[in-house]
Design an enzyme around this catalytic site. Structure first.
Site, PDB file in Angstrom:
ATOM      1  N   GLY A 284       0.364  -1.281  -0.215  1.00  0.00           N
ATOM      2  CA  GLY A 284      -0.125   0.215   0.118  1.00  0.00           C
ATOM      3  C   GLY A 284       1.039   1.261  -0.374  1.00  0.00           C
ATOM      4  O   GLY A 284       1.797   1.039   0.507  1.00  0.00           O
ATOM      5  N   GLY A 286      -0.208   4.318   0.569  1.00  0.00           N
ATOM      6  CA  GLY A 286      -0.984   5.094   0.915  1.00  0.00           C
ATOM      7  C   GLY A 286      -0.047   6.280   1.821  1.00  0.00           C
ATOM      8  O   GLY A 286       1.118   6.048   2.256  1.00  0.00           O
ATOM      9  N   GLY A 288      -0.138   5.793   5.382  1.00  0.00           N
ATOM     10  CA  GLY A 288       0.576   4.905   6.582  1.00  0.00           C
ATOM     11  C   GLY A 288       1.680   3.900   5.706  1.00  0.00           C
ATOM     12  O   GLY A 288       2.719   3.523   6.634  1.00  0.00           O
ATOM     13  N   VAL A 352      -2.148  -7.175  -4.626  1.00  0.00           N
ATOM     14  CA  VAL A 352      -1.622  -8.289  -4.291  1.00  0.00           C
ATOM     15  C   VAL A 352      -3.039  -8.577  -4.472  1.00  0.00           C
ATOM     16  O   VAL A 352      -3.649  -8.553  -3.788  1.00  0.00           O
ATOM     17  CB  VAL A 352      -0.869  -7.498  -2.415  1.00  0.00           C
ATOM     18  CG1 VAL A 352      -1.214  -9.058  -1.780  1.00  0.00           C
ATOM     19  CG2 VAL A 352       0.625  -7.245  -3.278  1.00  0.00           C
ATOM     20  N   GLU A 443     -18.508  18.270   2.202  1.00  0.00           N
ATOM     21  CA  GLU A 443     -17.724  18.562   0.774  1.00  0.00           C
ATOM     22  C   GLU A 443     -17.744  19.220  -0.495  1.00  0.00           C
ATOM     23  O   GLU A 443     -17.583  19.501  -1.711  1.00  0.00           O
ATOM     24  CB  GLU A 443     -16.406  18.389   1.588  1.00  0.00           C
ATOM     25  CG  GLU A 443     -15.278  18.593   2.236  1.00  0.00           C
ATOM     26  CD  GLU A 443     -14.489  18.013   2.785  1.00  0.00           C
ATOM     27  OE1 GLU A 443     -13.419  18.646   4.038  1.00  0.00           O
ATOM     28  OE2 GLU A 443     -13.942  16.520   2.111  1.00  0.00           O
ATOM     29  N   ASP A 572      -6.537   2.046   7.787  1.00  0.00           N
ATOM     30  CA  ASP A 572      -7.789   1.316   7.339  1.00  0.00           C
ATOM     31  C   ASP A 572      -7.991   0.101   7.459  1.00  0.00           C
ATOM     32  O   ASP A 572      -8.903  -0.509   7.516  1.00  0.00           O
ATOM     33  CB  ASP A 572      -8.481   2.267   6.213  1.00  0.00           C
ATOM     34  CG  ASP A 572      -8.660   3.710   6.182  1.00  0.00           C
ATOM     35  OD1 ASP A 572      -9.619   4.817   7.619  1.00  0.00           O
ATOM     36  OD2 ASP A 572      -8.590   4.708   4.540  1.00  0.00           O
ATOM     37  N   ALA A 588      -6.433  10.478   7.674  1.00  0.00           N
ATOM     38  CA  ALA A 588      -4.488  10.499   7.377  1.00  0.00           C
ATOM     39  C   ALA A 588      -3.362  10.460   8.493  1.00  0.00           C
ATOM     40  O   ALA A 588      -2.978  10.172   7.809  1.00  0.00           O
ATOM     41  CB  ALA A 588      -4.550  11.252   5.714  1.00  0.00           C
TER      42      ALA A 588
END
Length: 694
Positions: A284, A286, A288, A352, A443, A572, A588
């Site tokens: 990943g 992102g 993290g 993956v 938003e 997440d 985040a």
């Protein structure tokens, strides 16, 4: 043993420079700014001769007065720092009439030279805009950028040597006989000679560049009690210069640099990441995953970062791509560019499909990748609460592909309304339903309302986009349920001011291509967007682990997966009770904190050190924007809404964007939209017509 100790000392010096130099340069800029400002006020009141820093005054011309009125502000903000510092340096040298700049005067000139060579530092507008400006195809800007790089690379080490030599010469004066010509030349007759072996040792250390930081720190501590006759400004100038050496070190022309090179040979071997080093696989790219890989930059291991996309996405601004405010490239950065200087990281593009915890393998299709440590940071996907057949009619926002598809749907809706055969059909095309009243939902609702009310004025002939209906559906009693009730109410008022219809306690029972069913009522809408929930990736299925209702893996206090050795889950993907005993939110900042924490756990395991204490999430606040000059911010117990929260929201998101180019372009796009109400990327891409008509 010796080598490891020196290596740790060198690592500490690097960390000190990275963390402290921006603050030191900010302090120096603020100090110079106030000096220029005070002297300018004095020169406008009196008329005599002298230098800018020498205490003399001169009657300024109109241009000179205007220039010196602007320079303090530019220095404080760190804008055009090098040219401003160069002007001050030239002016000061010219006003000294060729006299040798020594003592405190020399320290001020050295500080100005440091700003010219090294720039304003990280906490400045120059740094914020610098990388972005380098991409502008304007030759003078690129030449200037190249000149700045050359100054920092080649003149920086020379300037460090000159500063060390000058300070060492000043210290030598302390041990000379009182009243000697050199003492009078360097510090004035009022100086008190200090004959002490410690001063001799400090002077020798500075001259050789040996233990430079410790020598400079010793002198900085002793200056206030040394009895040297100086004004407050002069003393502060000397202290600032000494702290520059404390933070920056001795430079290339020093024994410190030679020791660093000697101990660095081992780190160079580490950078090559030989195959026998432990292998850490991060799945990943992102927030993290990137934080975990970056946190292992100094660890003796190989790191492989796997992601199915080649870019790191700043998801908090994804809705702005969906509503035509930003382009995808402005909120995404190639993952490889993030790690081009971290030699122990290898980036692999692939999806993956499974994990074999027994064989210690990650499967990319049919290709196995062995690991010693595994970090799962696979993020989340949309959750339709068991109604996955709604997905084609109510897309969500999790990727750039989602955002560009939603943007095309929104813009296509206005085009279809322009050509509609009946008022009923036109009304359906001009009705936009957003399901979910969390931050993403409000938003989206606010951005769509602004786009319809202001962004398309006078562009259509058969319709008025401003009459479009934007309906926000929330199943609970209030929007933004994770915020305080005060901020929820403020956000609802802001949405209503934009013309958004907020419907609370409303559950969606059905979604199709014609509209939404909400329990006995039908809303005819050709555009429905989903912001109601997320579900974790299938990481738990790969490991045959139980999950919470959102599909997240339950993890231990150190973010490891129970009963699976050296396998961790973050962001997440993980269900962690690290926020005062409650679940860590899927934000985040939380993912970044977990990534850094896991990197520390792995680094401790690699070196045999004691692991860090259990993970604790630090919540710095929650933000959500509704529209132009309307936002809500919850920072600890402080609740802010309206225009102040909107400016804070914008500054925070700019600061956390990756890459100077992205920051610069986003600032320009937002400025353009703020001044004109126009959206810069209103492009319909892909063939969405048939899908929408189905």
């Amino acid at each position: 043993m010796w080598r490891n100790t020196l290596k740790r000392a060198c690592g500490f010096g690097l960390a000190l420079r990275v963390l402290c130099m921006p603050w030191l340069l900010l302090l120096a800029r603020i100090w110079f700014g106030q000096v220029v400002f005070v002297h300018q006020i004095m020169t406008m009141a009196e008329s005599s001769h002298g230098g800018l820093f020498s205490g003399g005054l001169r009657a300024p011309s109109g241009l000179d007065a205007a220039l010196h009125s602007v320079m303090p502000l530019l220095l404080t903000m760190g804008l055009l720092t090098r040219p401003v510092a160069l002007v001050l340096l030239i002016e000061t040298i010219a006003d000294s009439h060729g006299a040798l700049a020594v003592g405190a005067q020399g320290a001020k000139l050295a500080l100005l030279s440091w700003l010219i060579v090294g720039g304003a530092g990280a906490m400045s507008l120059d740094n914020l805009l610098g990388r972005g400006l380098s991409w502008i195809p304007f030759h003078p800007i690129r030449l200037t950028r190249g000149l700045y790089v050359w100054l920092e690379r080649y003149l920086g080490p020379l300037l460090q040597f000159v500063i060390r030599a000058g300070l060492a010469a000043s210290l030598v004066n302390f041990v000379l006989p009182a009243g000697s010509w050199l003492q009078k030349a360097m510090l004035g007759a009022a100086a008190t000679p200090l004959v002490h072996p410690a001063w001799c040792a400090a002077a020798l250390a500075l001259a050789l560049g040996c233990a430079t930081r410790f020598a400079a720190l010793f002198i900085a501590v002793m200056v206030p009690v040394a009895g040297i006759a100086m004004s407050t400004d002069d003393r502060l100038a000397v202290l600032l210069l000494l702290f520059v050496l404390v933070v920056a070190g001795g430079g290339v022309f020093s024994l410190d640099w030679l020791l660093d090179r000697w101990t660095g040979s081992e780190s160079q071997e580490d950078d090559s990441a030989p195959e026998d080093l432990p292998h850490v696989v991060v799945v990943g790219g992102g927030f993290g995953g990137v934080a975990a890989a970056q946190g292992l930059r100094n660890a003796r291991c190989r790191v492989t970062l796997i992601d199915q996309r080649n870019h790191h996405l700043f998801q908090p601004l994804l809705y702005q791509v969906a509503t035509a405010a930003l382009s995808p490239a402005e909120i995404a950065t190639p993952i490889r560019s993030l790690f081009r200087r971290q030699r122990n990281v290898r980036v692999r593009l692939g999806q993956v499909t499974g994990v074999d915890a027994v064989a210690r393998e990650v499967r990319i299709g049919v290709l196995p990748v062995k690991f010693d440590y595994l970090v799962l940071a696979t993020g989340a996907r949309h959750s339709y609460f068991g109604k996955d057949n709604w997905a084609p009619f109510a897309p969500g926002l999790k990727s750039i592909e989602d955002a560009t598809a939603v943007r095309s749907r929104l813009l296509r809706a206005f085009e279809e309304a322009e050509c509609a055969a009946s008022e009923t059909e036109r009304a359906a095309w001009l009705t936009f339903v957003i399901v979910g009243g969390g931050p993403t939902g409000i938003e989206l609702a606010g951005a769509i309302a602004e786009l319809a009310r202001h962004g398309m004025a006078e562009e259509y002939r058969m319709i008025d986009p401003a009459v479009a209906r934007v309906i926000l559906l929330q199943s609970g009693p209030r929007i933004l349920p994770t915020f305080t009730a005060t901020l929820s109410s403020a956000a609802e008022r802001s949405l209503q001011a934009l013309g958004v219809e907020v419907r609370l306690d409303t559950r969606v029972l059905g979604v199709d291509s014609e509209g939404v069913d909400i329990g006995g009522q039908r809303i005819a809408a050709r555009t429905v967007l989903w912001a109601a929930g997320v579900a974790a990736s299938p990481a738990a299925q790969w490991l045959n682990q139980t999950t919470d209702p959102s599909g997240r893996l339950a993890v231990a206090a150190d973010l490891s997966v129970p009963d699976l050795q050296r396998i961790y889950a973050i962001g997440d993907t993980a269900s962690c009770l690290g926020w005062r005993g409650t679940a860590v939110p899927g934000l985040a900042p939380a993912a970044k904190q977990q990534g850094r924490y896991v990197a520390g756990v792995i680094a401790a395991s690699l070196t045999g050190r004691r692991p860090p204490p259990p993970f604790r999430y630090r919540h710095f606040g929650s933000l959500a924007t509704i529209g132009r000059q309307a936002a809500v911010a919850e920072i600890g117990k402080l609740c802010v809404w309206g225009e102040p929260a909107w400016w804070f929201w914008g500054a925070t998101h700019i600061a956390f964007l990756v890459g100077g180019r992205n920051r610069a372009i986003v600032i320009l796009d937002w400025l353009w939209a703020y001044l004109t109400y126009r959206r810069s990327t209103r492009l319909i891409t892909g063939d969405t017509r048939d899908k929408m008509m189905d």
